[in-house]
Design an enzyme around this catalytic site. Structure first.
Site, mmCIF file in Angstrom:
data_model
loop_
_atom_site.group_PDB
_atom_site.id
_atom_site.type_symbol
_atom_site.label_atom_id
_atom_site.label_comp_id
_atom_site.label_asym_id
_atom_site.label_seq_id
_atom_site.Cartn_x
_atom_site.Cartn_y
_atom_site.Cartn_z
ATOM 1 N N ARG A 197 0.814 -1.216 0.000
ATOM 2 C CA ARG A 197 0.000 0.000 0.000
ATOM 3 C C ARG A 197 0.851 1.271 0.000
ATOM 4 O O ARG A 197 0.421 2.318 -0.451
ATOM 5 C CB ARG A 197 -0.946 -0.003 1.207
ATOM 6 C CG ARG A 197 -2.119 0.971 1.040
ATOM 7 C CD ARG A 197 -3.126 0.872 2.169
ATOM 8 N NE ARG A 197 -2.578 1.242 3.440
ATOM 9 C CZ ARG A 197 -2.595 0.470 4.543
ATOM 10 N NH1 ARG A 197 -3.166 -0.720 4.498
ATOM 11 N NH2 ARG A 197 -2.078 0.876 5.667
ATOM 12 N N TYR A 212 -12.941 22.597 -10.493
ATOM 13 C CA TYR A 212 -13.531 21.325 -10.949
ATOM 14 C C TYR A 212 -14.709 20.979 -10.024
ATOM 15 O O TYR A 212 -14.569 20.976 -8.803
ATOM 16 C CB TYR A 212 -12.437 20.264 -10.857
ATOM 17 C CG TYR A 212 -12.817 18.870 -11.261
ATOM 18 C CD1 TYR A 212 -13.197 18.578 -12.559
ATOM 19 C CD2 TYR A 212 -12.741 17.828 -10.346
ATOM 20 C CE1 TYR A 212 -13.511 17.281 -12.930
ATOM 21 C CE2 TYR A 212 -13.056 16.522 -10.711
ATOM 22 C CZ TYR A 212 -13.439 16.258 -12.003
ATOM 23 O OH TYR A 212 -13.751 14.976 -12.357
ATOM 24 N N ASP A 251 -4.499 23.198 -9.058
ATOM 25 C CA ASP A 251 -4.785 22.103 -9.991
ATOM 26 C C ASP A 251 -4.117 22.427 -11.327
ATOM 27 O O ASP A 251 -4.451 23.426 -11.970
ATOM 28 C CB ASP A 251 -6.310 21.951 -10.136
ATOM 29 C CG ASP A 251 -6.703 20.695 -10.905
ATOM 30 O OD1 ASP A 251 -5.991 20.343 -11.874
ATOM 31 O OD2 ASP A 251 -7.722 20.074 -10.556
ATOM 32 N N LYS A 290 -5.728 12.301 -17.319
ATOM 33 C CA LYS A 290 -5.894 13.085 -18.554
ATOM 34 C C LYS A 290 -4.638 12.970 -19.429
ATOM 35 O O LYS A 290 -4.401 11.930 -19.989
ATOM 36 C CB LYS A 290 -6.216 14.531 -18.182
ATOM 37 C CG LYS A 290 -7.353 14.669 -17.153
ATOM 38 C CD LYS A 290 -8.716 14.355 -17.725
ATOM 39 C CE LYS A 290 -9.796 14.168 -16.653
ATOM 40 N NZ LYS A 290 -9.970 15.301 -15.731
HETATM 41 C C1 LIG Z 1 -10.644 15.228 -14.339
HETATM 42 C C2 LIG Z 1 -10.192 16.296 -13.410
HETATM 43 C C3 LIG Z 1 -9.995 16.045 -12.053
HETATM 44 C C4 LIG Z 1 -10.307 14.710 -11.430
HETATM 45 O O1 LIG Z 1 -9.499 13.702 -11.946
HETATM 46 P P1 LIG Z 1 -9.939 12.133 -11.934
HETATM 47 O O2 LIG Z 1 -8.670 11.467 -12.309
HETATM 48 O O3 LIG Z 1 -11.034 11.997 -12.937
HETATM 49 O O4 LIG Z 1 -10.386 11.837 -10.546
HETATM 50 C C5 LIG Z 1 -9.519 17.065 -11.271
HETATM 51 N N1 LIG Z 1 -9.269 18.276 -11.768
HETATM 52 C C6 LIG Z 1 -9.460 18.571 -13.064
HETATM 53 C C7 LIG Z 1 -9.169 19.933 -13.579
HETATM 54 C C8 LIG Z 1 -9.929 17.588 -13.939
HETATM 55 O O5 LIG Z 1 -10.141 17.880 -15.229
#
Ligand SMILES: *Cc1c(COP(=O)(O)O)cnc(C)c1O
Length: 420
Positions: free
Chosen positions: A77, A130, A202, A227
């Site tokens: 973990r 987000y 972010d 992404k």
């Molecule tokens: C998709 C996204 C997230 C969350 O990511 P996941 O991997 O889907 O949990 C957070 N911040 C932004 C800007 C995003 O586009």
């Protein structure tokens, strides 16, 4: 025999760094009988729960170490050599002290907030955050007694004016979700630090290829590796890159909540990094072309993208970022649902779906109530988020052209039916 060092040259340029990061794992394969130790181009994929000790003494030595300081020696973990390879790669690319992996981008966002916002403190969050992070802040941080305040400013003075003596964290997302406002990150971070406030940002839109938040004073850079980093629409993965002051707090919270990521997904993340630079150039070039092309179409009322002059934060984007990624949004003039459906349903190269950062182009209709910027678009209309994939740009333009043309067909048909 020792292998040529991967890091022997001076600070490599970024494209070169992307081919090297995470490869200097101390857990390489042992020598074989002939005394040859093979060097593989990729770090090993290690799946594990149990890590065996060779003796009682070794066991006791390991047990004395804080698990987060020697993760791969403890228990699955806390990570395996694959985890270490990914985390060290991300730390290097983000100019961070250390990086931590998470099972999703959302987990990286929420655990970082939990770690740095003590119960009872005041938390400032960009209004263009987000959406699931907004829900976490509104529903869960408030349960812990935090006061959560959302702000629309992207400038340092505006945000500094909202700081209170009990403010713990300013949470930025730059560019913001859905409407892509860019923050004056370095000046905001300087003002926050002067007031003893931590800054979380972010960085999913840009990835470290286009922007490195910690080089501009941000304490924790969170992103959805789902992404662009993984880049192939086939895994969910998050990462938080932390400076020395914040790393232990975020690591401790991640440990408390049992946060970890599958070595298989981490391996995909590492693989994605190798091509991130070239992919980002293609995503960005296509998005710039599409944004300008859409802005010139009569059906389109507005384009939200940092690359458009006049966009909030356009100057900051030019000053701070090394280019554009593939995501932006636009507003279609108000039309009946059936006409709107013609647009979406006519698309062939673009899929309709969530997420972005994969090889395939996507569109998704966005509820306009979720963004303040939409109130400035006279008369409403449908907000559409668009993610340029890696297809030929000519095919993407042609697809949008025929889909927009199909709307005109149907509205003139509806009109002539009324006249008749
Ligand atoms: C998709 C996204 C997230 C969350 O990511 P996941 O991997 O889907 O949990 C957070 N911040 C932004 C800007 C995003 O586009």
């Amino acid at each position: 025999m020792s292998h040529r060092k991967l890091h022997a040259t001076a600070t490599p340029r970024q494209d070169t760094a992307l081919t090297r990061v995470g490869r200097s794992s101390p857990h390489g394969p042992a020598c074989d009988d002939a005394g040859i130790s093979p060097a593989y181009a990729n770090p090993p994929l290690v799946r594990a729960s149990t890590v065996l000790a060779g003796s009682l003494r070794e066991w006791r030595e390991r047990a004395a170490l804080p698990t987060r300081d020697k993760p791969a020696a403890a228990y699955g973990r806390f990570g395996t050599p694959t985890t270490q390879a990914f985390e060290s790669a991300m730390a290097e690319l983000e100019s961070a002290h250390r990086a931590l992996c998470f099972p999703s981008g959302l987990a990286a966002c929420t655990i970082s907030l939990l770690a740095l916002a003590p119960p009872g403190s005041h938390v400032l969050i960009t209004a263009s955050v987000y959406w699931p992070v907004r829900e976490f802040a509104e529903e869960t941080l408030t349960q812990l007694g935090c006061t959560v305040e959302f702000f629309n400013e992207i400038d340092a003075d505006g945000i500094a004016a909202r700081l209170r003596p009990d403010t713990s964290v300013v949470y930025l997302e730059s560019p913001g979700s859905l409407t892509f406002e860019v923050c004056d990150v370095d000046h905001i971070a300087a003002r926050c630090h002067a007031a003893g406030v931590r800054v979380v940002m972010d960085n999913t839109w840009a990835t470290p290829v286009l922007f490195r938040p910690l080089e501009h004073g941000v304490d924790v850079s969170v992103q959805s590796a789902t992404k662009y980093i993984c880049g192939h629409s086939d895994c969910i993965l998050g990462v938080a890159a932390c400076n020395e002051e914040t790393w232990r707090a975020v690591a401790t919270m991640a440990t408390r909540f049992g946060q970890t990521a599958s070595p298989d997904d981490l391996y995909q993340g590492l693989r994605g990094l190798r091509t991130l630079g070239v992919r980002m150039r293609q995503h960005g070039a296509s998005a710039v072309t599409l944004a300008h092309w859409l802005a010139a179409r009569p059906e389109v009322m507005h384009v939200f993208s940092p690359v458009m002059p006049g966009h909030p934060g356009h100057a900051e984007w030019k000053r701070l970022y090394d280019g554009a990624s593939g995501v932006f949004s636009f507003v279609l003039k108000p039309v009946p649902e059936a006409v709107l459906a013609r647009f979406f349903d006519s698309l062939r190269a673009f899929g309709i779906g969530l997420s972005w950062g994969g090889f395939e182009s996507l569109v998704v209709p966005v509820p306009s109530g979720r963004t303040l910027a939409m109130q400035q678009v006279q008369g409403g209309g449908q907000l559409v988020r668009i993610a340029a994939g890696l297809e030929a740009i000519e095919d993407l333009v042609e697809d949008l052209r025929q889909a927009l043309d199909s709307m005109i067909d149907v509205s003139s048909l509806a009109l002539s039916a009324q006249v008749a």
